[in-house]
Design a protein around this motif. Structure first.
Motif, mmCIF file in Angstrom:
data_model
loop_
_atom_site.group_PDB
_atom_site.id
_atom_site.type_symbol
_atom_site.label_atom_id
_atom_site.label_comp_id
_atom_site.label_asym_id
_atom_site.label_seq_id
_atom_site.Cartn_x
_atom_site.Cartn_y
_atom_site.Cartn_z
ATOM 1 N N PRO A 69 -6.888 0.795 15.301
ATOM 2 C CA PRO A 69 -7.507 -0.392 15.849
ATOM 3 C C PRO A 69 -7.785 -0.102 17.415
ATOM 4 C CG PRO A 69 -4.977 -0.528 15.982
ATOM 5 C CD PRO A 69 -5.475 0.720 15.221
ATOM 6 N N ILE A 70 -8.977 -1.008 17.917
ATOM 7 C CA ILE A 70 -9.577 -0.523 19.184
ATOM 8 C C ILE A 70 -8.659 -0.604 20.166
ATOM 9 C CG2 ILE A 70 -11.330 -1.385 20.832
ATOM 10 C CD1 ILE A 70 -12.935 -2.183 18.268
ATOM 11 N N GLU A 71 -7.708 -1.679 20.334
ATOM 12 C CA GLU A 71 -6.951 -1.676 21.295
ATOM 13 C C GLU A 71 -6.008 -0.509 21.662
ATOM 14 O OE1 GLU A 71 -5.019 -3.544 24.596
ATOM 15 O OE2 GLU A 71 -6.933 -4.368 23.633
ATOM 16 N N TRP A 72 -5.436 -0.201 20.669
ATOM 17 C CA TRP A 72 -4.426 1.031 20.733
ATOM 18 C C TRP A 72 -4.854 2.284 20.676
ATOM 19 C CZ3 TRP A 72 -1.549 -2.287 22.468
ATOM 20 C CH2 TRP A 72 -0.966 -3.567 21.845
ATOM 21 N N VAL A 73 -6.079 2.271 19.910
ATOM 22 C CA VAL A 73 -6.808 3.842 19.846
ATOM 23 C C VAL A 73 -7.773 3.954 20.828
ATOM 24 C CG1 VAL A 73 -8.084 5.325 18.422
ATOM 25 C CG2 VAL A 73 -6.267 3.850 17.273
ATOM 26 N N ASN A 74 -8.885 3.100 20.993
ATOM 27 C CA ASN A 74 -10.087 3.413 21.975
ATOM 28 C C ASN A 74 -9.600 3.142 23.312
ATOM 29 O OD1 ASN A 74 -10.834 2.992 19.133
ATOM 30 N ND2 ASN A 74 -12.901 3.276 19.931
ATOM 31 N N LYS A 75 -8.872 1.754 23.480
ATOM 32 C CA LYS A 75 -8.761 1.230 24.872
ATOM 33 C C LYS A 75 -7.666 2.044 25.636
ATOM 34 C CE LYS A 75 -10.836 -3.169 24.378
ATOM 35 N NZ LYS A 75 -10.835 -4.724 24.492
ATOM 36 N N ARG A 76 -6.411 1.741 25.114
ATOM 37 C CA ARG A 76 -5.161 2.339 25.720
ATOM 38 C C ARG A 76 -4.801 3.728 25.277
ATOM 39 N NH1 ARG A 76 -0.871 -2.427 25.972
ATOM 40 N NH2 ARG A 76 -2.204 -4.100 26.084
ATOM 41 N N LYS A 77 -5.363 4.274 24.163
ATOM 42 C CA LYS A 77 -5.174 5.682 23.627
ATOM 43 C C LYS A 77 -3.814 5.884 23.607
ATOM 44 C CE LYS A 77 -9.662 6.993 25.901
ATOM 45 N NZ LYS A 77 -10.326 6.465 24.977
ATOM 46 N N ILE A 78 -3.097 5.121 22.711
ATOM 47 C CA ILE A 78 -1.787 5.271 22.632
ATOM 48 C C ILE A 78 -1.494 5.614 21.106
ATOM 49 C CG2 ILE A 78 -0.882 4.271 24.564
ATOM 50 C CD1 ILE A 78 -0.208 1.688 23.220
ATOM 51 N N ARG A 79 -2.399 5.267 20.205
ATOM 52 C CA ARG A 79 -2.004 5.702 18.775
ATOM 53 C C ARG A 79 -3.411 6.503 18.228
ATOM 54 N NH1 ARG A 79 2.131 4.385 20.223
ATOM 55 N NH2 ARG A 79 3.452 2.772 19.289
ATOM 56 N N ALA A 80 -3.152 7.120 17.095
ATOM 57 C CA ALA A 80 -4.217 7.862 16.351
ATOM 58 C C ALA A 80 -4.988 6.887 15.760
ATOM 59 C CB ALA A 80 -3.587 8.918 15.704
ATOM 60 N N LYS A 81 -6.273 7.443 15.212
ATOM 61 C CA LYS A 81 -7.128 6.576 14.127
ATOM 62 C C LYS A 81 -6.360 6.596 12.993
ATOM 63 C CE LYS A 81 -10.871 8.634 12.336
ATOM 64 N NZ LYS A 81 -11.962 9.449 12.119
ATOM 65 N N ASP A 82 -6.438 5.275 12.443
ATOM 66 C CA ASP A 82 -5.901 5.177 11.216
ATOM 67 C C ASP A 82 -7.137 5.151 10.060
ATOM 68 O OD1 ASP A 82 -4.479 3.869 8.803
ATOM 69 O OD2 ASP A 82 -5.074 1.638 9.614
ATOM 70 N N SER A 83 -6.866 6.303 9.272
ATOM 71 C CA SER A 83 -8.070 6.734 8.449
ATOM 72 C C SER A 83 -7.501 6.781 7.024
ATOM 73 C CB SER A 83 -8.701 8.041 8.858
ATOM 74 O OG SER A 83 -7.942 8.672 9.111
ATOM 75 N N VAL A 84 -6.358 6.053 6.538
ATOM 76 C CA VAL A 84 -5.615 6.549 5.320
ATOM 77 C C VAL A 84 -5.308 5.204 4.870
ATOM 78 C CG1 VAL A 84 -3.813 7.696 4.016
ATOM 79 C CG2 VAL A 84 -4.738 8.840 5.884
ATOM 80 N N ASN A 85 -5.622 4.723 3.498
ATOM 81 C CA ASN A 85 -5.192 3.769 2.732
ATOM 82 C C ASN A 85 -4.058 4.168 1.722
ATOM 83 O OD1 ASN A 85 -7.134 2.410 3.956
ATOM 84 N ND2 ASN A 85 -8.098 1.598 2.301
ATOM 85 N N THR A 86 -3.252 3.464 1.578
ATOM 86 C CA THR A 86 -2.226 3.721 0.295
ATOM 87 C C THR A 86 -2.991 3.121 -0.935
ATOM 88 O OG1 THR A 86 -1.131 1.485 0.656
ATOM 89 C CG2 THR A 86 -0.203 3.564 1.801
ATOM 90 N N VAL A 87 -2.710 3.868 -2.051
ATOM 91 C CA VAL A 87 -3.517 3.470 -3.210
ATOM 92 C C VAL A 87 -2.272 3.819 -4.197
ATOM 93 C CG1 VAL A 87 -5.121 3.894 -5.063
ATOM 94 C CG2 VAL A 87 -5.577 4.567 -2.768
ATOM 95 N N TRP A 88 -1.603 2.417 -4.600
ATOM 96 C CA TRP A 88 -0.436 2.564 -5.531
ATOM 97 C C TRP A 88 -0.921 2.446 -6.988
ATOM 98 C CZ3 TRP A 88 2.664 3.830 -2.204
ATOM 99 C CH2 TRP A 88 2.886 3.194 -0.863
ATOM 100 N N TRP A 89 -0.430 3.691 -7.811
ATOM 101 C CA TRP A 89 -0.844 3.633 -9.175
ATOM 102 C C TRP A 89 0.735 3.014 -10.076
ATOM 103 C CZ3 TRP A 89 -0.438 8.873 -12.432
ATOM 104 C CH2 TRP A 89 -0.321 8.544 -13.871
ATOM 105 N N PHE A 90 0.425 1.832 -10.256
ATOM 106 C CA PHE A 90 1.545 1.150 -11.124
ATOM 107 C C PHE A 90 1.045 1.218 -12.689
ATOM 108 C CE2 PHE A 90 1.186 -1.436 -7.348
ATOM 109 C CZ PHE A 90 2.489 -1.187 -6.963
ATOM 110 N N SER A 91 2.059 1.453 -13.514
ATOM 111 C CA SER A 91 2.238 1.228 -14.934
ATOM 112 C C SER A 91 3.055 0.333 -15.448
ATOM 113 C CB SER A 91 2.436 2.736 -15.360
ATOM 114 O OG SER A 91 3.786 3.215 -15.082
ATOM 115 N N LYS A 92 2.742 0.021 -16.739
ATOM 116 C CA LYS A 92 3.721 -0.947 -17.404
ATOM 117 C C LYS A 92 4.784 -0.235 -18.143
ATOM 118 C CE LYS A 92 2.949 -4.992 -20.630
ATOM 119 N NZ LYS A 92 1.854 -5.882 -21.368
ATOM 120 N N SER A 93 4.575 1.098 -18.323
ATOM 121 C CA SER A 93 5.713 1.722 -18.956
ATOM 122 C C SER A 93 5.644 3.039 -18.178
ATOM 123 C CB SER A 93 5.200 2.139 -20.854
ATOM 124 O OG SER A 93 4.271 3.292 -20.541
#
Length: 339
Positions: free
Chosen positions: A131-155
């Motif tokens: 997010p711009i506030e924490w990454v670009n402006k204040r520079k206290i967090r790294a860029k968020d570039s990973v999504n979680t992809v959950w693989w669910f199964s019925k069995s």
């Protein structure tokens, strides 16, 4: 694939699938139980800021999404899968991560009955800093570039074949395969791994990891060209075709049924068509669904034809996009796999 079970005609259909406008809960209910091989989707994320494509806030998100997941569980075949792409989020006004996307697999498994077959992580190297506030402006967090992809199964043992999604061997592995004896001796390693002679066998590629590095940087596909030609705004939250391609190849066979319950620009349906799978796409925003039809049109289609199909869909008419010669060849190819 029989689409006559639906109470309304599809917004558009192709040689392999159909896109429907409406509430996914109502549309899913019209499908028979135990009929779907794979549900693959990316729902609106639980972000603090409201987006134009609609999204729930974090406090109500899990129960909202669980309504769809419960129906998905009911409609999946016993060896079917549910793949869910979710982006992360921060707590409002704080540089602290929300846990909503990690609570979802716990809820789905404990309350609905799913199994978490595997957790995947989609790394998008082309994602802009946020997010711009924490990454670009204040520079206290790294860029968020990973999504979680959950693989669910019925069995506990869903249909899956990792040999269909092998990755290219590294240059070092290619050299090893040329002359295995030069690079390693078959023996048990200190780690406990028993490296036998079979390690030097060429299996056509390497086993992929659960970290999927796929840039989301398409800027010249048929969908975007069509939107640009007609002055339409493209869907703002599209995932790249390589993401559904991986799971469709991994978890389904030709002529299986793939469903996207939050279709957006219908990348899932398009990839399923290319892979000779039947597909259904559900989307409740007409303008997004109308523009998604561009994906299935020939690359040399003129602006007049693009406009013609788009306007018909926007007026509520049901159209057929094809089947053209390419789609007919796909259909003939898929027919070989029919039971």
């Amino acid at each position: 694939m029989d689409i006559e079970q639906f109470r309304h005609a599809p917004t558009y259909q192709t040689g392999f699938g159909a896109a429907f406008l409406g509430d996914s809960l109502k549309l899913l209910n019209q499908l028979p139980d135990n009929s779907i091989n794979l549900v693959l989707t990316s729902p609106p994320f639980a972000l603090q800021r409201k987006k134009e494509y609609g999204n729930k806030n974090q406090s109500e998100y899990i129960e909202w999404l669980a309504q769809f997941a419960s129906l998905v569980y009911q409609k999946l075949k016993d060896d079917g899968s549910f793949v869910l792409d979710l982006g992360g989020a921060y707590e409002k006004g704080k540089p602290v991560r929300s846990l909503y996307n990690f609570r979802i697999p716990i809820y789905f498994c404990d309350k609905i009955g799913f199994f978490l077959a595997e957790d995947f992580y989609w790394f998008n190297p082309s994602k802009l800093p946020s997010p711009i506030e924490w990454v670009n402006k204040r520079k206290i967090r790294a860029k968020d570039s990973v999504n979680t992809v959950w693989w669910f199964s019925k069995s506990e043992f869903p249909k899956a074949d990792v040999t269909r999604v092998l990755t290219e061997y590294s240059s070092r592995m290619k050299k090893l395969l040329e002359d295995p004896e030069k690079f390693y001796d078959p023996k048990k390693r200190p780690s406990g791994h028993d490296i036998g002679k079979g390690f030097g066998k060429n299996n056509g590629g390497a086993i992929p990891s659960n970290l999927l590095q796929i840039p989301n940087s398409d800027s010249n596909g048929q969908y975007l060209r069509g939107c640009k030609a007609l002055g339409l705004k493209a869907h703002p939250a599209r995932f790249p075709s390589k993401l559904p391609e991986f799971f469709i190849r991994f978890l389904t066979d030709p002529c299986d049924l793939v469903v996207d319950i939050f279709a957006g620009s219908n990348t899932t349906g398009f990839v399923a068509e290319q892979e000779c799978r039947y597909w259904l796409a559900f989307e409740n925003e007409r303008q997004y669904l109308a523009a998604s039809a561009f994906r299935f049109m020939q690359e040399d289609v003129g602006e007049h034809n693009l406009s013609h199909y788009y306007q018909k869909i926007m007026l509520g008419e049901s159209v057929e996009v094809g089947p053209d010669a390419k789609q007919l060849r796909l259909f003939e190819k898929a027919s070989k796999y029919r039971p």
